[in-house]
Scaffold this motif. Sequence first.
Motif, PDB file in Angstrom:
ATOM      1  N   PHE A  12       4.720  23.272  42.312  1.00  0.00           N
ATOM      2  CA  PHE A  12       4.921  23.076  43.750  1.00  0.00           C
ATOM      3  C   PHE A  12       3.587  22.861  44.458  1.00  0.00           C
ATOM      4  N   GLY A  13       2.579  23.658  44.082  1.00  0.00           N
ATOM      5  CA  GLY A  13       1.244  23.488  44.667  1.00  0.00           C
ATOM      6  C   GLY A  13       0.639  22.142  44.328  1.00  0.00           C
ATOM      7  N   LEU A  14       0.859  21.680  43.091  1.00  0.00           N
ATOM      8  CA  LEU A  14       0.351  20.369  42.681  1.00  0.00           C
ATOM      9  C   LEU A  14       0.996  19.251  43.482  1.00  0.00           C
ATOM     10  N   LEU A  15       2.306  19.351  43.705  1.00  0.00           N
ATOM     11  CA  LEU A  15       3.004  18.341  44.501  1.00  0.00           C
ATOM     12  C   LEU A  15       2.504  18.323  45.941  1.00  0.00           C
ATOM     13  N   LEU A  16       2.311  19.515  46.508  1.00  0.00           N
ATOM     14  CA  LEU A  16       1.769  19.586  47.866  1.00  0.00           C
ATOM     15  C   LEU A  16       0.374  18.980  47.943  1.00  0.00           C
ATOM     16  N   GLY A  17      -0.446  19.260  46.902  1.00  0.00           N
ATOM     17  CA  GLY A  17      -1.785  18.689  46.864  1.00  0.00           C
ATOM     18  C   GLY A  17      -1.766  17.175  46.798  1.00  0.00           C
ATOM     19  N   LEU A  18      -0.839  16.613  46.018  1.00  0.00           N
ATOM     20  CA  LEU A  18      -0.716  15.156  45.914  1.00  0.00           C
ATOM     21  C   LEU A  18      -0.272  14.547  47.234  1.00  0.00           C
ATOM     22  N   ILE A  19       0.666  15.223  47.915  1.00  0.00           N
ATOM     23  CA  ILE A  19       1.119  14.736  49.224  1.00  0.00           C
ATOM     24  C   ILE A  19      -0.027  14.760  50.225  1.00  0.00           C
ATOM     25  N   TRP A  20      -0.830  15.823  50.183  1.00  0.00           N
ATOM     26  CA  TRP A  20      -1.949  15.962  51.125  1.00  0.00           C
ATOM     27  C   TRP A  20      -3.025  14.916  50.871  1.00  0.00           C
ATOM     28  N   ILE A  21      -3.283  14.615  49.606  1.00  0.00           N
ATOM     29  CA  ILE A  21      -4.388  13.720  49.266  1.00  0.00           C
ATOM     30  C   ILE A  21      -3.969  12.251  49.293  1.00  0.00           C
ATOM     31  N   ALA A  22      -2.657  11.966  49.333  1.00  0.00           N
ATOM     32  CA  ALA A  22      -2.172  10.583  49.306  1.00  0.00           C
ATOM     33  C   ALA A  22      -2.751   9.719  50.432  1.00  0.00           C
ATOM     34  N   PRO A  23      -2.781  10.177  51.713  1.00  0.00           N
ATOM     35  CA  PRO A  23      -3.363   9.327  52.769  1.00  0.00           C
ATOM     36  C   PRO A  23      -4.836   8.998  52.526  1.00  0.00           C
ATOM     37  N   PHE A  24      -5.593   9.973  51.976  1.00  0.00           N
ATOM     38  CA  PHE A  24      -7.001   9.716  51.691  1.00  0.00           C
ATOM     39  C   PHE A  24      -7.146   8.681  50.582  1.00  0.00           C
ATOM     40  N   TYR A  25      -6.279   8.756  49.585  1.00  0.00           N
ATOM     41  CA  TYR A  25      -6.288   7.767  48.503  1.00  0.00           C
ATOM     42  C   TYR A  25      -6.021   6.368  49.055  1.00  0.00           C
ATOM     43  N   LEU A  26      -4.983   6.243  49.890  1.00  0.00           N
ATOM     44  CA  LEU A  26      -4.643   4.937  50.459  1.00  0.00           C
ATOM     45  C   LEU A  26      -5.770   4.401  51.329  1.00  0.00           C
ATOM     46  N   MET A  27      -6.395   5.274  52.100  1.00  0.00           N
ATOM     47  CA  MET A  27      -7.474   4.843  52.983  1.00  0.00           C
ATOM     48  C   MET A  27      -8.681   4.349  52.190  1.00  0.00           C
ATOM     49  N   ILE A  28      -9.109   5.131  51.214  1.00  0.00           N
ATOM     50  CA  ILE A  28     -10.326   4.795  50.476  1.00  0.00           C
ATOM     51  C   ILE A  28     -10.115   3.584  49.580  1.00  0.00           C
ATOM     52  N   VAL A  29      -8.987   3.528  48.861  1.00  0.00           N
ATOM     53  CA  VAL A  29      -8.731   2.424  47.936  1.00  0.00           C
ATOM     54  C   VAL A  29      -8.581   1.105  48.687  1.00  0.00           C
ATOM     55  N   ASN A  30      -7.799   1.117  49.782  1.00  0.00           N
ATOM     56  CA  ASN A  30      -7.569  -0.126  50.522  1.00  0.00           C
ATOM     57  C   ASN A  30      -8.786  -0.576  51.317  1.00  0.00           C
ATOM     58  N   ALA A  31      -9.733   0.330  51.541  1.00  0.00           N
ATOM     59  CA  ALA A  31     -10.964  -0.053  52.237  1.00  0.00           C
ATOM     60  C   ALA A  31     -11.830  -0.962  51.385  1.00  0.00           C
TER      61      ALA A  31
END
Length: 274
Positions: free
Chosen positions: A16-35
């Motif tokens: 559950f903690g891992l899933l929450l961590g992935l949800i939290w970090i997803a916007p940062f991943y999208l921002m950095i990769v698409n930049a």
Amino acid sequence: MKKNNEKRNLISLEVFGLLLGLIWIAPFYLMIVNAFKTKRDIFTGVLGFPKEWTIGNYIEAFIELEFLKSLFNSILITGLSVAVIIIFSSMAGYALARNKSKLSAVMFFVFVAAMLIPFQSVMIPLVALFGQANMLNAGGLIFMYLGFGCSLSIFLYHGAMTGVSKSMDEAAIIDGANRFQLFWRIIFPLLKPISVTVGILNVIWIWNDYLLPSLVLSEANATIPLKMFFFFGQYTKQWHLALAGLTIAIIPVIIGYFFAQKQIIAGVSEGAVK
């Protein structure tokens, strides 16, 4: 059997903690990769890695944002606003907590009630009034932030003062201290945990605020959130530059946190213990 159940519960919590961590970090991943993508690559596929990694977006975004200038404006306005809020709110909270008169109680109620007033309801008359006084500038903006930020801050300082014994005031006065010395040399240092909390809350709010600066500041004094808006036009949106600009904009915040993390963690921890 009990150990097996505990082990299953621990594994479930970890998943559950891992899933929450992935949800939290997803916007940062999208921002950095698409930049690092071109505008065409972003619309081709948002989730995937770039076909060709490019740093041109960062260079162009840095120039378009006038980043150093807008960063200086953001730091100046945020720093001065938070300092003014802490200074005046702490003094007001102390005075209202120590004065037990009916007038003090009414004033405290007014400050608390002011938290319920939305900014949008007073936005137009406020800007018109400051325009007549020629205060639609950085100084006027800081004054507005003081007005909107002091209600919650005074409420927090007033609550923190309940844990500070009045005998300290009496002892300091007997030793010859005046009210000014009493507050700044004895009371205010004891309020460090709540000052850290007030500082964090107001920094987050003021640093990210767009609406109020957009009504008050000129383009020459624009902060980072205002500059970011220039990437979104009426007919086109430059997502590749906007995402690169957002990535650049969070770097000062991360650097500031690393330098101040000891004070932030210590202040919050002391407040939690109290």
